[in-house]
Scaffold this active site. Structure first.
Site, PDB file in Angstrom:
ATOM      1  N   HIS A  38      -4.149  14.710  -1.758  1.00 31.51           N
ATOM      2  CA  HIS A  38      -4.396  15.634  -2.801  1.00 31.51           C
ATOM      3  C   HIS A  38      -3.947  16.793  -2.252  1.00 31.51           C
ATOM      4  O   HIS A  38      -3.614  17.894  -2.914  1.00 31.51           O
ATOM      5  CB  HIS A  38      -5.990  15.646  -3.004  1.00 31.51           C
ATOM      6  CG  HIS A  38      -6.260  14.474  -3.684  1.00 31.51           C
ATOM      7  ND1 HIS A  38      -7.598  14.210  -4.298  1.00 31.51           N
ATOM      8  CD2 HIS A  38      -5.784  13.581  -4.228  1.00 31.51           C
ATOM      9  CE1 HIS A  38      -7.644  13.147  -4.732  1.00 31.51           C
ATOM     10  NE2 HIS A  38      -6.605  12.603  -4.901  1.00 31.51           N
ATOM     11  N   HIS A  63      -5.703   8.877  -0.275  1.00 31.54           N
ATOM     12  CA  HIS A  63      -6.248   7.566  -0.647  1.00 31.54           C
ATOM     13  C   HIS A  63      -4.949   6.734  -0.885  1.00 31.54           C
ATOM     14  O   HIS A  63      -3.875   7.201  -1.313  1.00 31.54           O
ATOM     15  CB  HIS A  63      -7.179   7.629  -1.753  1.00 31.54           C
ATOM     16  CG  HIS A  63      -6.298   8.222  -3.163  1.00 31.54           C
ATOM     17  ND1 HIS A  63      -6.119   7.280  -4.075  1.00 31.54           N
ATOM     18  CD2 HIS A  63      -6.466   9.403  -3.707  1.00 31.54           C
ATOM     19  CE1 HIS A  63      -5.489   8.008  -5.186  1.00 31.54           C
ATOM     20  NE2 HIS A  63      -5.947   9.278  -4.803  1.00 31.54           N
ATOM     21  N   CYS A  64      -5.190   5.305  -1.005  1.00 32.46           N
ATOM     22  CA  CYS A  64      -3.890   4.697  -1.425  1.00 32.46           C
ATOM     23  C   CYS A  64      -4.101   4.529  -2.941  1.00 32.46           C
ATOM     24  O   CYS A  64      -4.984   4.847  -3.479  1.00 32.46           O
ATOM     25  CB  CYS A  64      -4.139   3.153  -0.865  1.00 32.46           C
ATOM     26  SG  CYS A  64      -2.859   1.971  -1.099  1.00 32.46           S
ATOM     27  N   HIS A  91     -27.525  16.109  -0.249  1.00 30.64           N
ATOM     28  CA  HIS A  91     -28.789  16.956   0.166  1.00 30.64           C
ATOM     29  C   HIS A  91     -29.197  16.602   1.672  1.00 30.64           C
ATOM     30  O   HIS A  91     -29.261  15.520   2.278  1.00 30.64           O
ATOM     31  CB  HIS A  91     -29.922  16.707  -0.941  1.00 30.64           C
ATOM     32  CG  HIS A  91     -31.182  17.235  -0.643  1.00 30.64           C
ATOM     33  ND1 HIS A  91     -31.760  18.457  -0.896  1.00 30.64           N
ATOM     34  CD2 HIS A  91     -32.066  16.719   0.307  1.00 30.64           C
ATOM     35  CE1 HIS A  91     -32.740  18.809  -0.639  1.00 30.64           C
ATOM     36  NE2 HIS A  91     -33.277  17.771   0.105  1.00 30.64           N
ATOM     37  N   HIS A 117      -7.923  -0.603  -4.723  1.00 31.89           N
ATOM     38  CA  HIS A 117      -7.554  -0.252  -3.507  1.00 31.89           C
ATOM     39  C   HIS A 117      -8.677   0.991  -3.061  1.00 31.89           C
ATOM     40  O   HIS A 117      -9.107   1.077  -1.916  1.00 31.89           O
ATOM     41  CB  HIS A 117      -5.934   0.272  -3.295  1.00 31.89           C
ATOM     42  CG  HIS A 117      -5.042  -0.904  -3.107  1.00 31.89           C
ATOM     43  ND1 HIS A 117      -4.226  -1.352  -2.144  1.00 31.89           N
ATOM     44  CD2 HIS A 117      -4.854  -1.864  -3.820  1.00 31.89           C
ATOM     45  CE1 HIS A 117      -3.738  -2.220  -2.426  1.00 31.89           C
ATOM     46  NE2 HIS A 117      -4.105  -2.705  -3.376  1.00 31.89           N
ATOM     47  N   ASP A 122      -1.437   8.883  -1.001  1.00 31.03           N
ATOM     48  CA  ASP A 122      -1.568   9.979  -1.969  1.00 31.03           C
ATOM     49  C   ASP A 122      -2.346  11.076  -1.354  1.00 31.03           C
ATOM     50  O   ASP A 122      -3.561  10.844  -1.188  1.00 31.03           O
ATOM     51  CB  ASP A 122      -1.952   9.603  -3.526  1.00 31.03           C
ATOM     52  CG  ASP A 122      -2.330  10.597  -4.293  1.00 31.03           C
ATOM     53  OD1 ASP A 122      -2.355  12.002  -3.905  1.00 31.03           O
ATOM     54  OD2 ASP A 122      -2.945  10.463  -5.448  1.00 31.03           O
ATOM     55  N   HIS A 135     -28.514  12.736  -3.423  1.00 35.01           N
ATOM     56  CA  HIS A 135     -29.887  13.073  -3.843  1.00 35.01           C
ATOM     57  C   HIS A 135     -30.174  12.561  -5.640  1.00 35.01           C
ATOM     58  O   HIS A 135     -30.977  12.792  -6.139  1.00 35.01           O
ATOM     59  CB  HIS A 135     -30.182  14.460  -3.928  1.00 35.01           C
ATOM     60  CG  HIS A 135     -31.824  14.859  -3.820  1.00 35.01           C
ATOM     61  ND1 HIS A 135     -32.739  14.693  -4.980  1.00 35.01           N
ATOM     62  CD2 HIS A 135     -32.436  15.121  -2.848  1.00 35.01           C
ATOM     63  CE1 HIS A 135     -33.953  14.861  -4.422  1.00 35.01           C
ATOM     64  NE2 HIS A 135     -33.871  14.996  -3.225  1.00 35.01           N
ATOM     65  N   MET A 161     -10.002   2.425   0.864  1.00 31.77           N
ATOM     66  CA  MET A 161      -8.744   3.167   1.359  1.00 31.77           C
ATOM     67  C   MET A 161      -8.941   4.799   0.948  1.00 31.77           C
ATOM     68  O   MET A 161      -8.171   5.252  -0.171  1.00 31.77           O
ATOM     69  CB  MET A 161      -7.491   2.466   0.679  1.00 31.77           C
ATOM     70  CG  MET A 161      -7.241   1.101   1.292  1.00 31.77           C
ATOM     71  SD  MET A 161      -5.377   0.470   1.007  1.00 31.77           S
ATOM     72  CE  MET A 161      -4.638   1.446   2.338  1.00 31.77           C
ATOM     73  N   HIS A 168       0.977  -1.167   0.138  1.00 34.96           N
ATOM     74  CA  HIS A 168      -0.134  -0.238   0.002  1.00 34.96           C
ATOM     75  C   HIS A 168       0.768   1.258  -0.108  1.00 34.96           C
ATOM     76  O   HIS A 168       1.904   1.229   0.163  1.00 34.96           O
ATOM     77  CB  HIS A 168      -1.013  -0.086   1.174  1.00 34.96           C
ATOM     78  CG  HIS A 168      -1.745  -1.041   1.422  1.00 34.96           C
ATOM     79  ND1 HIS A 168      -3.066  -1.201   0.558  1.00 34.96           N
ATOM     80  CD2 HIS A 168      -1.798  -2.303   2.164  1.00 34.96           C
ATOM     81  CE1 HIS A 168      -3.699  -2.387   0.903  1.00 34.96           C
ATOM     82  NE2 HIS A 168      -2.881  -2.968   1.887  1.00 34.96           N
ATOM     83  N   GLU A 187     -29.747  23.834  -1.870  1.00 28.25           N
ATOM     84  CA  GLU A 187     -30.719  22.570  -1.647  1.00 28.25           C
ATOM     85  C   GLU A 187     -29.709  21.331  -1.956  1.00 28.25           C
ATOM     86  O   GLU A 187     -29.869  20.418  -1.082  1.00 28.25           O
ATOM     87  CB  GLU A 187     -31.897  22.632  -2.737  1.00 28.25           C
ATOM     88  CG  GLU A 187     -31.293  22.774  -4.047  1.00 28.25           C
ATOM     89  CD  GLU A 187     -32.489  22.791  -5.071  1.00 28.25           C
ATOM     90  OE1 GLU A 187     -33.722  21.855  -4.826  1.00 28.25           O
ATOM     91  OE2 GLU A 187     -32.495  23.389  -6.108  1.00 28.25           O
ATOM     92  N   THR A 188     -29.019  21.341  -3.043  1.00 30.35           N
ATOM     93  CA  THR A 188     -28.196  20.114  -3.132  1.00 30.35           C
ATOM     94  C   THR A 188     -26.904  20.587  -3.766  1.00 30.35           C
ATOM     95  O   THR A 188     -26.990  21.681  -4.402  1.00 30.35           O
ATOM     96  CB  THR A 188     -28.969  19.367  -4.412  1.00 30.35           C
ATOM     97  OG1 THR A 188     -30.177  18.769  -3.670  1.00 30.35           O
ATOM     98  CG2 THR A 188     -28.306  18.028  -4.461  1.00 30.35           C
TER      99      THR A 188
HETATM  100 CU   LIG Z   1      -3.770   0.057  -0.485  1.00 29.64          CU
END
Ligand SMILES: [Cu+2]
Length: 361
Positions: A119, A154-155, A274, A164, A117, A325, A169, A114, A298-299
């Site tokens: 962002h 995330h992986c 929503h 993954h 990452d 929604h 993950m 594993h 609303e959404t």
């Molecule tokens: Cu992984």
């Protein structure tokens, strides 16, 4: 002897230079803190506006591969991969200008390699290229959190990234502005509590009789799961790891007058949150606090690969549903949770003038 001494001197010089490089690293001079991560939907204790100087914020996460039940009614299981045993992984909170320093552990009891990452980070595929760990290994990554907002982590192991991610993950890192959140006019915004919701599109294979398959290990599930993934139609879409995770005893809670921040991450697939009976008072749907929030939504729309944020002050008591929604995704596939709100009903905002009764002639 002289040669030997020269060698020693050269070695000493090399280590001094290496040390010199480390000493020049601005993060090393900063205070280090180690906040405690908590399991979702809760979020670690943190300040909003802070007077503290930038710090190195140290976290540790341990990867856990395990079979989980994603639908208790039918007993459907998934070979999940998790950060810290939960879906989503815990939400980390730091302030702009802090450094995140993560120790990532892949215990020998796991089967797969594993990494992670972020962002929010800059360079090396979000840290993915610097954090590849086999079972039995650990690694430490540090990066500067120089952009505010909520960001997915995330992986992302080479050749197996989507598997993954859809196996569980992912999580959120929230980087708060040092002076807290602001409205569209730059006035301070404050929340009383914060919840973190991770939405997961799952791709569980079926057997020839149409029943969901069960596997003994993640690797065994890989081929079939990839086939389902390629169809782009999730079998389930769940908040926080299973259908109904945020209902009943797991429901989120609030009081009338309380302001709640809802962090919503979706690492792979678009979603459109929503709050039934409520609104998004202030929404950063793409999650980045340098941008002005949208009002009265609303959404809202969170693109796959993003964590978004909504802030709402409850005005009525009752049980609210917080949903994706696309209502099929919410009520058929599982992307729905509840918020139980205590307090006094406001007749001015809404009143039942005539209760449902037989039509009068
Ligand atoms: Cu992984």
């Amino acid at each position: 002897m002289k040669v030997f001494r020269l060698c020693m001197a050269a070695t000493a010089l090399a280590s001094l230079l290496a040390g010199g490089v480390a000493l020049a690293d601005p993060a090393d001079k900063l205070e280090h803190i180690k906040p405690v991560l908590v399991a979702p939907p809760h979020v670690m204790e943190h300040e909003q506006a802070t007077k503290a100087k930038p710090r190195v914020v140290e976290f540790t996460m341990t990867i856990e591969e395990k079979k989980i039940v994603i639908d208790e009614e039918n007993g459907t299981t998934m070979q999940a991969m998790t950060f810290n045993g939960s879906m989503p992984g815990p939400t980390m909170v730091v302030h702009e200008g802090d450094y995140v320093q993560l120790t990532l552990i892949n215990p020998a009891t796991n089967a797969l390699e594993h990494n992670i990452d972020f962002h929010a980070s800059t360079g090396a595929l979000g840290g993915g290229a610097l954090t590849k760990i086999k079972p039995g290994e650990q690694t430490v990554l540090r990066f500067k959190a120089d952009r505010t907002g909520t960001f997915i982590y995330h992986c992302a192991p080479e050749g197996m990234v989507p598997w993954h991610v859809v196996s569980g993950m992912s999580g959120t890192l929230m980087v708060l502005p040092r002076d807290g959140l602001k409205d569209q006019d730059g006035k301070p915004l404050h929340y009383d509590k914060v919840y973190t919701i991770g939405e997961f599109d799952l791709y569980i294979p079926k057997d020839e009789n149409g029943n969901y398959k069960e596997y003994d290990t993640a690797l065994e599930s890989y081929g079939d799961t990839t086939e389902v993934m390629r169809g782009l139609i999730p079998s389930h879409i769940v908040f926080n790891g299973k259908k109904g995770a945020l209902t009943g005893a797991g429901a989120l809670t609030a009081k009338v007058g309380e302001t709640v921040l809802f962090i919503h991450s979706s690492a792979n697939r678009d979603t459109r949150p929503h709050l039934i009976g409520g609104h998004g008072d202030y929404v950063w749907a793409t999650g980045k606090f340098i941008n002005k929030p949208e009002r009265n939504l609303e959404t809202w729309f969170i693109p796959g690969g993003t964590a978004g944020v909504m802030m709402y002050t409850f005005k009525q008591p009752g049980i609210y549903a917080y949903v994706n929604h696309n209502l099929i995704e919410a009520f058929e596939l599982g992307a729905a949770g509840h918020v139980k709100v205590e307090g006094k009903w406001n007749d001015d905002l809404m009143k039942q003038v005539v209760a449902p009764s037989a039509i009068k002639n």
